[in-house]
Motif scaffolding. Structure first.
Motif, PDB file in Angstrom:
ATOM      1  N   THR A 129       0.859  -1.188   0.000  1.00  0.00           N
ATOM      2  CA  THR A 129       0.000   0.000   0.000  1.00  0.00           C
ATOM      3  C   THR A 129       0.891   1.232   0.000  1.00  0.00           C
ATOM      4  OG1 THR A 129      -1.725  -1.171   1.231  1.00  0.00           O
ATOM      5  CG2 THR A 129      -1.807   1.240   1.230  1.00  0.00           C
ATOM      6  N   GLU A 130       0.659   2.123  -0.939  1.00  0.00           N
ATOM      7  CA  GLU A 130       1.480   3.328  -1.030  1.00  0.00           C
ATOM      8  C   GLU A 130       1.032   4.377  -0.017  1.00  0.00           C
ATOM      9  OE1 GLU A 130       1.156   4.586  -5.077  1.00  0.00           O
ATOM     10  OE2 GLU A 130       2.800   3.300  -5.741  1.00  0.00           O
ATOM     11  N   ILE A 131       1.995   4.991   0.633  1.00  0.00           N
ATOM     12  CA  ILE A 131       1.729   6.150   1.497  1.00  0.00           C
ATOM     13  C   ILE A 131       2.096   7.372   0.661  1.00  0.00           C
ATOM     14  CG2 ILE A 131       2.225   7.289   3.685  1.00  0.00           C
ATOM     15  CD1 ILE A 131       3.201   4.592   4.744  1.00  0.00           C
ATOM     16  N   ARG A 132       1.090   8.133   0.267  1.00  0.00           N
ATOM     17  CA  ARG A 132       1.300   9.194  -0.708  1.00  0.00           C
ATOM     18  C   ARG A 132       1.108  10.571  -0.085  1.00  0.00           C
ATOM     19  NH1 ARG A 132       1.002   7.168  -5.956  1.00  0.00           N
ATOM     20  NH2 ARG A 132       0.138   9.071  -6.830  1.00  0.00           N
TER      21      ARG A 132
ATOM     22  N   ARG B 294      10.614  15.786   7.751  1.00  0.00           N
ATOM     23  CA  ARG B 294      10.866  14.747   8.761  1.00  0.00           C
ATOM     24  C   ARG B 294      10.013  13.532   8.431  1.00  0.00           C
ATOM     25  NH1 ARG B 294       7.210  15.192  13.420  1.00  0.00           N
ATOM     26  NH2 ARG B 294       5.634  16.798  13.005  1.00  0.00           N
ATOM     27  N   MET B 295      10.467  12.385   8.964  1.00  0.00           N
ATOM     28  CA  MET B 295       9.827  11.133   8.604  1.00  0.00           C
ATOM     29  C   MET B 295      10.117  10.104   9.686  1.00  0.00           C
ATOM     30  SD  MET B 295      10.281   9.331   4.896  1.00  0.00           S
ATOM     31  CE  MET B 295       9.205   8.031   4.318  1.00  0.00           C
ATOM     32  N   VAL B 296       9.173   9.219   9.941  1.00  0.00           N
ATOM     33  CA  VAL B 296       9.391   8.182  10.944  1.00  0.00           C
ATOM     34  C   VAL B 296      10.486   7.235  10.462  1.00  0.00           C
ATOM     35  CG1 VAL B 296       7.010   8.309  11.797  1.00  0.00           C
ATOM     36  CG2 VAL B 296       7.594   6.696   9.968  1.00  0.00           C
ATOM     37  N   PRO B 297      11.229   6.606  11.374  1.00  0.00           N
ATOM     38  CA  PRO B 297      12.280   5.669  10.967  1.00  0.00           C
ATOM     39  C   PRO B 297      11.710   4.497  10.175  1.00  0.00           C
ATOM     40  CG  PRO B 297      12.499   6.253  13.288  1.00  0.00           C
ATOM     41  CD  PRO B 297      11.170   6.784  12.840  1.00  0.00           C
ATOM     42  N   GLU B 298      12.497   3.996   9.240  1.00  0.00           N
ATOM     43  CA  GLU B 298      12.079   2.832   8.474  1.00  0.00           C
ATOM     44  C   GLU B 298      11.912   1.643   9.409  1.00  0.00           C
ATOM     45  OE1 GLU B 298      13.176   0.814   4.199  1.00  0.00           O
ATOM     46  OE2 GLU B 298      14.830   1.477   5.478  1.00  0.00           O
ATOM     47  N   GLY B 299      10.845   0.881   9.195  1.00  0.00           N
ATOM     48  CA  GLY B 299      10.549  -0.258  10.053  1.00  0.00           C
ATOM     49  C   GLY B 299       9.561   0.056  11.161  1.00  0.00           C
ATOM     50  N   THR B 300       9.151   1.344  11.267  1.00  0.00           N
ATOM     51  CA  THR B 300       8.168   1.724  12.283  1.00  0.00           C
ATOM     52  C   THR B 300       6.821   1.067  11.982  1.00  0.00           C
ATOM     53  OG1 THR B 300       9.250   3.864  12.618  1.00  0.00           O
ATOM     54  CG2 THR B 300       6.967   3.651  13.371  1.00  0.00           C
ATOM     55  N   VAL B 301       6.225   0.446  12.979  1.00  0.00           N
ATOM     56  CA  VAL B 301       4.899  -0.161  12.831  1.00  0.00           C
ATOM     57  C   VAL B 301       3.852   0.908  13.156  1.00  0.00           C
ATOM     58  CG1 VAL B 301       3.327  -1.956  13.632  1.00  0.00           C
ATOM     59  CG2 VAL B 301       5.775  -2.446  13.402  1.00  0.00           C
ATOM     60  N   VAL B 302       2.962   1.177  12.214  1.00  0.00           N
ATOM     61  CA  VAL B 302       1.964   2.231  12.376  1.00  0.00           C
ATOM     62  C   VAL B 302       0.566   1.650  12.215  1.00  0.00           C
ATOM     63  CG1 VAL B 302       3.501   4.060  11.569  1.00  0.00           C
ATOM     64  CG2 VAL B 302       2.077   2.813   9.919  1.00  0.00           C
TER      65      VAL B 302
ATOM     66  N   ALA C 237      -3.287   2.777   6.238  1.00  0.00           N
ATOM     67  CA  ALA C 237      -3.667   1.459   6.769  1.00  0.00           C
ATOM     68  C   ALA C 237      -2.634   1.054   7.825  1.00  0.00           C
ATOM     69  CB  ALA C 237      -3.729   0.424   5.636  1.00  0.00           C
ATOM     70  N   ASN C 238      -2.883  -0.078   8.463  1.00  0.00           N
ATOM     71  CA  ASN C 238      -1.936  -0.612   9.434  1.00  0.00           C
ATOM     72  C   ASN C 238      -0.776  -1.280   8.704  1.00  0.00           C
ATOM     73  OD1 ASN C 238      -3.875   0.177  11.265  1.00  0.00           O
ATOM     74  ND2 ASN C 238      -4.623  -1.897  11.658  1.00  0.00           N
ATOM     75  N   GLY C 239       0.413  -1.243   9.309  1.00  0.00           N
ATOM     76  CA  GLY C 239       1.541  -1.944   8.705  1.00  0.00           C
ATOM     77  C   GLY C 239       2.879  -1.409   9.158  1.00  0.00           C
TER      78      GLY C 239
ATOM     79  N   LEU D 249       6.053   2.925   1.775  1.00  0.00           N
ATOM     80  CA  LEU D 249       5.194   1.782   1.449  1.00  0.00           C
ATOM     81  C   LEU D 249       4.823   1.035   2.723  1.00  0.00           C
ATOM     82  CD1 LEU D 249       7.282   0.373  -1.546  1.00  0.00           C
ATOM     83  CD2 LEU D 249       5.256   1.821  -1.718  1.00  0.00           C
ATOM     84  N   LEU D 250       3.646   0.416   2.678  1.00  0.00           N
ATOM     85  CA  LEU D 250       3.218  -0.515   3.724  1.00  0.00           C
ATOM     86  C   LEU D 250       3.126  -1.890   3.066  1.00  0.00           C
ATOM     87  CD1 LEU D 250       0.379   1.569   5.439  1.00  0.00           C
ATOM     88  CD2 LEU D 250       2.672   1.131   6.341  1.00  0.00           C
ATOM     89  N   PRO D 251       4.186  -2.699   3.160  1.00  0.00           N
ATOM     90  CA  PRO D 251       4.213  -3.970   2.428  1.00  0.00           C
ATOM     91  C   PRO D 251       3.300  -5.024   3.043  1.00  0.00           C
ATOM     92  CG  PRO D 251       6.171  -3.727   3.773  1.00  0.00           C
ATOM     93  CD  PRO D 251       5.415  -2.440   3.906  1.00  0.00           C
ATOM     94  N   ASP D 252       2.799  -5.890   2.174  1.00  0.00           N
ATOM     95  CA  ASP D 252       2.039  -7.064   2.583  1.00  0.00           C
ATOM     96  C   ASP D 252       3.016  -8.238   2.618  1.00  0.00           C
ATOM     97  OD1 ASP D 252       0.393  -9.214   2.939  1.00  0.00           O
ATOM     98  OD2 ASP D 252      -0.728  -8.989   1.069  1.00  0.00           O
ATOM     99  N   PHE D 253       3.377  -8.689   3.813  1.00  0.00           N
ATOM    100  CA  PHE D 253       4.412  -9.711   3.968  1.00  0.00           C
ATOM    101  C   PHE D 253       3.936 -11.118   3.623  1.00  0.00           C
ATOM    102  CE2 PHE D 253       6.107  -6.608   7.257  1.00  0.00           C
ATOM    103  CZ  PHE D 253       7.081  -6.135   6.404  1.00  0.00           C
TER     104      PHE D 253
END
Length: 420
Positions: A57-60, A77-85, A222-224, A252-256
């Motif tokens: 899912t793209e975060i645009r 500014r941006m949250v660190p990569e790997g942050t669960v939101v 979305a969650n991810g 991106l919010l990847p679907d694992f």
């Protein structure tokens, strides 16, 4: 006396034995040989890849930036990569300096358009008011001329005629002014339509920019887990990066549940790669983990990758297994299986030598080597199938014999070598 000569004698004998065992067997005298192997022969292409989610899912960011001539947006500014939101959580903040200036300009243009509407409205009201007063005066003038005509019946014919002419002129002037009034009304309506259209345009511009300002705070749809988007040059979109108005994807919010390995194959091997080929996959981070996959996409056009002198082609491999340990950007080793021969006789590539477009191996014939012509089949990175020319019991030289002068050459039969 005997003891005096015994010790030197022992030393001399030991030296002779040491020379016999070690001194006469130098590295140049060592000849390495092997025997052919028989069994399953796998033809494969080995590459290094990187994991990514097949679906994300793209975060645009703002998606209508081009409508207000905003073409590049900077991430403050941006949250660190790997942050669960979770859905609605903060992800990134974009630089508002340019959009704030645009909003102020739009507000000024809107105010000017509103003033223009007010001015045109007042001018039209004044003009039409004057025109209505003029019509009333002309109606009074017409009535006066009618009275003059009525009173002239006791006057001479010339006076009567003059009164009738004045009445007719007054009547025609009134009719003309009524038509002019209708024209002025239409002109006023047209002017109001124009300025109202300009006002609406400026209002829309202002509303668009105002709404865009709120989109400069980017929230999760979305969650991810937040994964930074990669540009075509391999760099990541992160704090300080610019995103384009044509593709305002921030992360991106990847679907694992379904992962794939993206790899690049050189132009020499790409002809061997086809869709649906089986792939054996390893993870550098977890050496004991083995996965399987299948080729799902092979690029038709090559590209120049950073730090590469040759063209490579993108190949996408879908992972068959779903595993919680798999994460984007993990490095994979991919063994793409091109072909499998169940029962093949094969030798290492270094045993094969080419002379005059024919392939030969050096094999032992009795106590001396001979050059044996061979017919080759499929090959992989290390070995090649030998279809004709040697048997499983033959002893093959891994390196050239020390002296090949006058060595005997054994050729395949004509019907074998002439086969397609």
């Amino acid at each position: 006396m005997k003891k005096k000569y015994l010790i030197p004698g022992i030393v001399f004998v030991a030296a002779i034995l040491a020379y016999a065992l070690f001194g006469g067997n130098t590295e140049e005298d060592i000849v390495l040989t092997i025997t052919p192997e028989r069994g399953e022969f796998v033809v494969d292409v080995n590459t290094t890849g990187e994991l990514r989610a097949k679906n994300s899912t793209e975060i645009r960011g703002p998606q209508r930036g081009r409508n207000v001539r905003l073409f590049n947006l900077n991430i403050q500014r941006m949250v660190p990569e790997g942050t669960v939101v979770e859905k609605g959580d903060f992800v990134a903040e974009l630089d508002r300096s340019e959009i704030t200036g645009r909003l102020q300009d739009a507000q000024l243009e809107l105010s000017q358009a509103q003033s223009q509407v007010t001015q045109v409205s007042l001018d039209s009201a004044l003009t039409l008011s004057q025109a209505r007063d003029n019509l009333i005066n002309l109606e009074y003038a017409l009535e006066e001329r009618q009275i003059a005509v009525d009173q002239s019946k006791y006057e001479s014919p010339a006076v009567q005629r003059q009164a009738e002419i004045e009445l007719d002129k007054a009547r025609r002037q009134l009719e003309q002014e009524k038509k002019n009034y209708q024209t002025k009304v239409k002109q006023a309506e047209a002017q109001m339509t124009d300025v109202m259209a300009d006002l609406q345009e400026e209002q829309n511009e202002y509303n668009t920019i105002r709404d865009l300002v709120s989109e400069f705070t980017v929230n999760a749809p979305a969650n991810g887990m937040v994964i930074y988007k990669r540009n075509r040059d391999g760099t990541k979109v992160q704090t300080g990066s610019e995103i384009s108005a044509w593709d305002p994807t921030v992360a991106l919010l990847p679907d694992f549940s379904v992962m794939e390995s993206v790899t690049y194959v050189n132009e020499v091997d790409i002809q061997k790669i086809k869709k649906d080929q089986r792939v054996n996959i390893g993870l550098d981070a977890i050496p004991d983990k083995r996965l399987s996959g299948v080729v799902t996409s092979v690029a038709n056009i090559g590209e120049q990758r950073p730090n590469s002198d040759s063209k490579v082609y993108e190949v996408i491999i879908e992972i068959a297994e779903s595993d919680s340990v798999l994460r984007p950007a993990m490095t994979t080793s991919n063994e793409i299986v091109i072909d499998i021969v169940k029962d093949a006789l094969y030798v290492p590539l270094e045993t094969v030598h080419v002379q005059d477009s024919s392939s030969f191996v050096f094999k032992r014939n009795g106590l001396s080597p001979v050059m044996q012509e061979v017919r080759l089949g499929l090959m992989n990175e290390n070995s090649v199938i030998v279809e004709r020319g040697i048997d499983i019991d033959d002893v093959i030289y891994l390196s050239l014999p020390e002296d090949t002068t006058g060595i005997e050459k054994l050729y395949l039969e004509e019907e074998i070598t002439s086969r397609d």
